[in-house]
Design a protein around this motif. Structure first.
Motif, PDB file in Angstrom:
ATOM      1  N   ALA A  57       1.054  -1.356  -0.145  1.00  0.00           N
ATOM      2  CA  ALA A  57       0.233   0.039   0.462  1.00  0.00           C
ATOM      3  C   ALA A  57       1.468   1.276  -0.120  1.00  0.00           C
ATOM      4  N   LYS A  58       1.635   1.394   0.649  1.00  0.00           N
ATOM      5  CA  LYS A  58       2.708   2.405   0.705  1.00  0.00           C
ATOM      6  C   LYS A  58       3.531   2.239  -0.742  1.00  0.00           C
ATOM      7  N   SER A  59       4.086   2.143  -1.406  1.00  0.00           N
ATOM      8  CA  SER A  59       4.524   1.711  -2.550  1.00  0.00           C
ATOM      9  C   SER A  59       3.720   1.810  -3.500  1.00  0.00           C
ATOM     10  N   LYS A  94      -2.111  -1.381  12.625  1.00  0.00           N
ATOM     11  CA  LYS A  94      -3.636  -0.163  11.977  1.00  0.00           C
ATOM     12  C   LYS A  94      -3.356   1.375  11.918  1.00  0.00           C
ATOM     13  N   SER A  95      -3.050   1.152  13.155  1.00  0.00           N
ATOM     14  CA  SER A  95      -2.453   2.737  13.474  1.00  0.00           C
ATOM     15  C   SER A  95      -1.780   3.404  12.054  1.00  0.00           C
ATOM     16  N   LEU A  96      -0.947   2.968  11.168  1.00  0.00           N
ATOM     17  CA  LEU A  96      -0.147   2.869  10.060  1.00  0.00           C
ATOM     18  C   LEU A  96      -1.269   2.690   9.305  1.00  0.00           C
ATOM     19  N   ALA A  97      -2.345   1.599   8.970  1.00  0.00           N
ATOM     20  CA  ALA A  97      -2.977   1.631   8.006  1.00  0.00           C
ATOM     21  C   ALA A  97      -3.818   2.086   7.400  1.00  0.00           C
ATOM     22  N   LEU A  98      -4.742   3.301   9.538  1.00  0.00           N
ATOM     23  CA  LEU A  98      -5.636   4.197   8.921  1.00  0.00           C
ATOM     24  C   LEU A  98      -5.416   5.434   8.548  1.00  0.00           C
ATOM     25  N   ASP A  99      -3.708   5.598   9.079  1.00  0.00           N
ATOM     26  CA  ASP A  99      -3.056   6.372   8.671  1.00  0.00           C
ATOM     27  C   ASP A  99      -2.640   6.765   7.083  1.00  0.00           C
ATOM     28  N   LYS A 104      -6.339  10.457  10.379  1.00  0.00           N
ATOM     29  CA  LYS A 104      -5.245  10.175  12.011  1.00  0.00           C
ATOM     30  C   LYS A 104      -5.597  10.172  13.442  1.00  0.00           C
ATOM     31  N   GLY A 105      -6.898  10.532  13.446  1.00  0.00           N
ATOM     32  CA  GLY A 105      -7.112  10.829  14.570  1.00  0.00           C
ATOM     33  C   GLY A 105      -7.698   9.210  15.598  1.00  0.00           C
ATOM     34  N   SER A 106      -7.960   7.919  14.099  1.00  0.00           N
ATOM     35  CA  SER A 106      -8.012   7.124  15.004  1.00  0.00           C
ATOM     36  C   SER A 106      -6.842   6.050  15.105  1.00  0.00           C
ATOM     37  N   ALA A 107      -5.645   6.753  13.811  1.00  0.00           N
ATOM     38  CA  ALA A 107      -4.649   6.064  14.002  1.00  0.00           C
ATOM     39  C   ALA A 107      -3.986   6.412  15.027  1.00  0.00           C
ATOM     40  N   ARG A 128       8.556   0.006  20.523  1.00  0.00           N
ATOM     41  CA  ARG A 128       8.519   1.042  21.776  1.00  0.00           C
ATOM     42  C   ARG A 128       8.368   3.040  21.809  1.00  0.00           C
ATOM     43  N   VAL A 129       9.974   3.005  21.246  1.00  0.00           N
ATOM     44  CA  VAL A 129      10.578   4.310  21.595  1.00  0.00           C
ATOM     45  C   VAL A 129       9.184   4.952  19.523  1.00  0.00           C
ATOM     46  N   GLU A 130       9.518   4.280  18.466  1.00  0.00           N
ATOM     47  CA  GLU A 130       9.069   4.587  17.155  1.00  0.00           C
ATOM     48  C   GLU A 130       7.712   4.783  17.165  1.00  0.00           C
ATOM     49  N   ALA A 131       7.106   3.952  18.238  1.00  0.00           N
ATOM     50  CA  ALA A 131       5.531   4.436  18.857  1.00  0.00           C
ATOM     51  C   ALA A 131       5.418   5.556  19.344  1.00  0.00           C
TER      52      ALA A 131
END
Length: 216
Positions: A57-59, A94-99, A104-107, A128-131
């Protein structure tokens, strides 16, 4: 001779103890172990599919196709969540997919769930740091003025616990500098961007931000 006899008796005793334990181990516990193992395997299978779909999806340059892939990823993530609701990884994905879908709010809410204790304890330090850095980015994207203090808290904690140099830590310092700028803390912003540039000399974000601050 006596030592050899003692060792043989000890080994025989241990063997009998293990045999007895296996014979009398509660069937419910064995069944639960099998179910837990099966659920973990299925969860990983769904998360692997979701990760692959998100990468595609990203690419994908076509928005419609990209969003279709992101929605398919969410479907796999939801299946993983139904099997392992305490696992933080599905919430992060799921956050990445929603973004990607522009939600963005749901992410942000998904990352909040991933970083809620005790769920967050199962994340590796780098994860954890990345999140936390990603959550700070989303907070600024959703509402810069209202969430800037909360974003600073995430970024300062991410920087404190991160052991790596460059990469996500550089990004954290750049975001922290942006937050300080929003708060009118110019000197603190400069220091944050300088830290980012010291870690990664090729950081165009840090260099351009320092140039902007020196001119204004």
């Amino acid at each position: 001779m006596a030592t050899e006899v003692f060792l043989q008796v000890a080994i025989l005793t241990l063997t009998l103890a293990i045999f007895f334990a296996i014979r009398h181990f509660p069937k419910q516990a064995l069944t639960k172990h099998r179910i837990d193992h099966r659920a973990t395997t299925q969860t990983q299978r769904h998360l692997t599919r979701a990760t692959h779909l998100l990468s595609r999806a990203k690419s994908n340059p076509h928005k419609d196709q990209s969003q279709t892939l992101a929605k398919s990823a969410i479907s796999e993530i939801e299946k993983a969540l139904s099997l392992s609701p305490k696992d933080p990884t599905p919430h992060v994905l799921k956050s990445l997919a929603l973004d990607l879908l522009g939600h963005k709010g749901s992410a942000l809410r998904s990352l909040d769930l991933a970083l809620t204790s005790p769920r967050s304890k199962s994340l590796a330090q780098r994860e954890r740091v990345e999140a936390m850095v990603r959550r700070a980015e989303l907070k600024l994207a959703v509402n810069k003025r209202r969430r800037v203090d909360s974003a600073v808290t995430d970024l300062e904690e991410a920087i404190r616990v991160s052991e790596e140099e460059g990469g996500v830590k550089t990004r954290a310092f750049c975001l922290l500098g942006e937050c300080y700028e929003l708060k009118g803390m110019r000197e603190e912003a400069k220091k944050a961007f300088e830290e980012a540039l010291n870690m990664e000399r090729g950081s165009s974000v840090a260099r351009q931000s320092l140039e902007r601050l020196s001119l204004s």
